[in-house]
Design a protein around this motif. Structure first.
Motif, short mmCIF file in Angstrom:
data_model
loop_
_atom_site.label_atom_id
_atom_site.label_comp_id
_atom_site.label_asym_id
_atom_site.label_seq_id
_atom_site.Cartn_x
_atom_site.Cartn_y
_atom_site.Cartn_z
N UNK A 187 -18.60 -14.24 -29.13
CA UNK A 187 -19.82 -13.56 -28.70
C UNK A 187 -20.98 -13.92 -29.60
N UNK A 188 -22.10 -14.30 -28.96
CA UNK A 188 -23.34 -14.63 -29.66
C UNK A 188 -24.37 -13.56 -29.31
N UNK A 233 -13.66 -0.93 -24.76
CA UNK A 233 -15.06 -0.60 -24.52
C UNK A 233 -15.59 0.45 -25.48
N UNK A 234 -14.77 1.48 -25.71
CA UNK A 234 -15.18 2.54 -26.63
C UNK A 234 -15.26 2.03 -28.06
N UNK A 235 -14.32 1.18 -28.44
CA UNK A 235 -14.33 0.65 -29.80
C UNK A 235 -15.52 -0.25 -30.06
N UNK A 236 -15.85 -1.10 -29.10
CA UNK A 236 -17.03 -1.97 -29.25
C UNK A 236 -18.29 -1.13 -29.31
N UNK A 243 -24.16 -11.68 -21.13
CA UNK A 243 -23.26 -10.54 -21.02
C UNK A 243 -23.67 -9.39 -21.91
N UNK A 244 -22.93 -8.27 -21.74
CA UNK A 244 -22.98 -7.13 -22.64
C UNK A 244 -21.58 -6.95 -23.21
N UNK A 245 -21.46 -7.00 -24.52
CA UNK A 245 -20.13 -6.96 -25.13
C UNK A 245 -19.36 -5.70 -24.75
N UNK A 246 -20.04 -4.55 -24.72
CA UNK A 246 -19.33 -3.30 -24.48
C UNK A 246 -18.75 -3.21 -23.08
#
Length: 376
Positions: free
Chosen positions: A220-221, A294-297, A202-205
């Motif tokens: 999340x790794x 999303x913006x915060x990440x 995945x992509x965290x954002x």
């Protein structure tokens, strides 16, 4: 590697999918063109048409802040923002002259350069693309080693996939003991949420916000934990356009960097600006919350030594060379040609805007809320 793989933040993880879950995508689709396209009045200001990598989402909210707060207009520049269809397609629109500039995923810039496309990056927004493995905190996967004997889902054409095997190997995982599950993009997050798989690449954002909106607790790794770190948003144009329109590109970059600083110091106001600017987000009950996550990440990836020591937009030449090496090793075909880092990424227009110590403290307090999600 296919074109689709080169998109770090692309179609499969668009805000459109999240709004479908919220029941608003159909209504939003009809508003996208009219809201994003803000044509310049002929003869009034120099005009740049810039592309996003995909639909508007939190990781590019600063562009809408730049437009809304007049950071371009005050410099005499009119900027039209249009949606993209993945970074690979977006970079083609720049090279072909349909757009003059854009926000492009940094790995796509590197891969495209290796394939012979001529582009130039004048600034970085986000120092980690947040590739990684995502699980639920209540799952049996407490460490990466726990993936052995369990199911790991991926969308095989997605950009993090070429780096997944080396990431797991560097993390001491026997990948032969993992059951790999191929998933369509539109069911990736739900497969994890419903327990059909134990983890996803995945992509965290872009993948984590949909879990957070559902009040799930992610673990999340990050690939960056083992040195597989690639920058996120690259402010991209072509060498030809930059040479012929130096002041326009400088104004475009400076306006973007002004907006990035505003976002770091006035985060929730910046999120509200984005929501007002993009109707399909505004129409969704979960749109603001999804955007905020999303913006915060994304903002968490801004607070790195590059920015603190050198200013907004600055890229580390040594890091860039390492990122090129990673893309060449894991994500290109045998006939690809290694791009020249200094020719592709330049700091000529970066670093003009810096944070004071007090401003750095303010920004750090803002991202602390999101930093807790970024490491297992």
């Amino acid at each position: 590697m296919t074109d689709a793989r080169s998109d770090v933040i692309d179609a499969r993880r668009s805000i459109g999918r999240r709004l479908l879950l919220a029941g608003a995508a159909t209504a939003g689709a009809g508003l996208m063109a009219s809201d994003l396209a803000k044509p310049a009045i002929a003869g009034v200001s120099p005009h740049i048409k810039m592309t996003l990598p995909w639909l508007p989402q939190g990781s590019q909210f600063f562009a809408f802040v730049a437009r809304n707060r007049g950071y371009w207009k005050s410099r005499g520049l009119d900027v039209e923002i249009v949606r993209g269809f993945g970074s690979t397609a977006a970079i083609q629109t720049i090279v072909q002259g349909q757009c003059q500039a854009g926000i492009i995923a940094a790995p796509t810039v590197i891969l495209s350069a290796a394939q012979g496309l001529q582009t130039r990056v004048f600034g970085i927004a986000g120092y980690d693309s947040t590739m990684g493995v995502l699980t639920n905190s209540n799952s049996a996967v407490k460490t990466l080693k726990d993936l052995e004997g369990r199911r790991l889902g991926s969308t095989l054409t997605s950009a993090e996939v070429p780096f997944l095997e080396p990431f797991l190997q560097k993390s001491g995982v026997d990948t032969k003991k993992i059951t790999r599950v191929s998933l369509q993009a539109n069911v990736l997050d739900s497969a994890l949420a419903n327990g059909q798989v134990d983890a996803i690449s995945a992509f965290a954002t872009t993948d984590m916000p949909s879990l957070l909106v559902q009040k799930l607790k992610p673990r999340f790794f990050p690939y960056s934990g083992v040195g597989i770190k690639i920058y996120s948003n690259a402010l991209t144009t072509t060498p030809e356009f930059a040479k012929a329109n130096r002041s326009m590109i400088a104004d475009w970059v400076d306006g973007m960097n002004d907006a990035l600083k505003f976002c770091m110091l006035n985060f929730d106001e910046a999120v509200d600006i984005f929501v007002r600017e993009v109707p399909e987000v505004r129409m969704s009950d979960n749109g603001r919350l999804y955007t905020r996550f999303g913006a915060g990440l994304f903002m968490e990836t801004m607070l790195r030594s590059e920015l603190k020591e050198h200013g907004i937009g600055w890229s580390d030449p040594d890091s860039i060379n390492n990122q090129i090496d990673l893309v060449m090793k894991y994500a290109t075909s045998a006939d690809a040609r290694r791009p020249d880092g200094p020719a592709l990424f330049t700091n000529e227009l970066a670093g003009k805007i810096k944070l004071s110590n007090a401003e750095w403290t303010t920004a750090s307090k803002t991202v602390a809320e999101f930093s807790i999600y970024m490491n297992a």
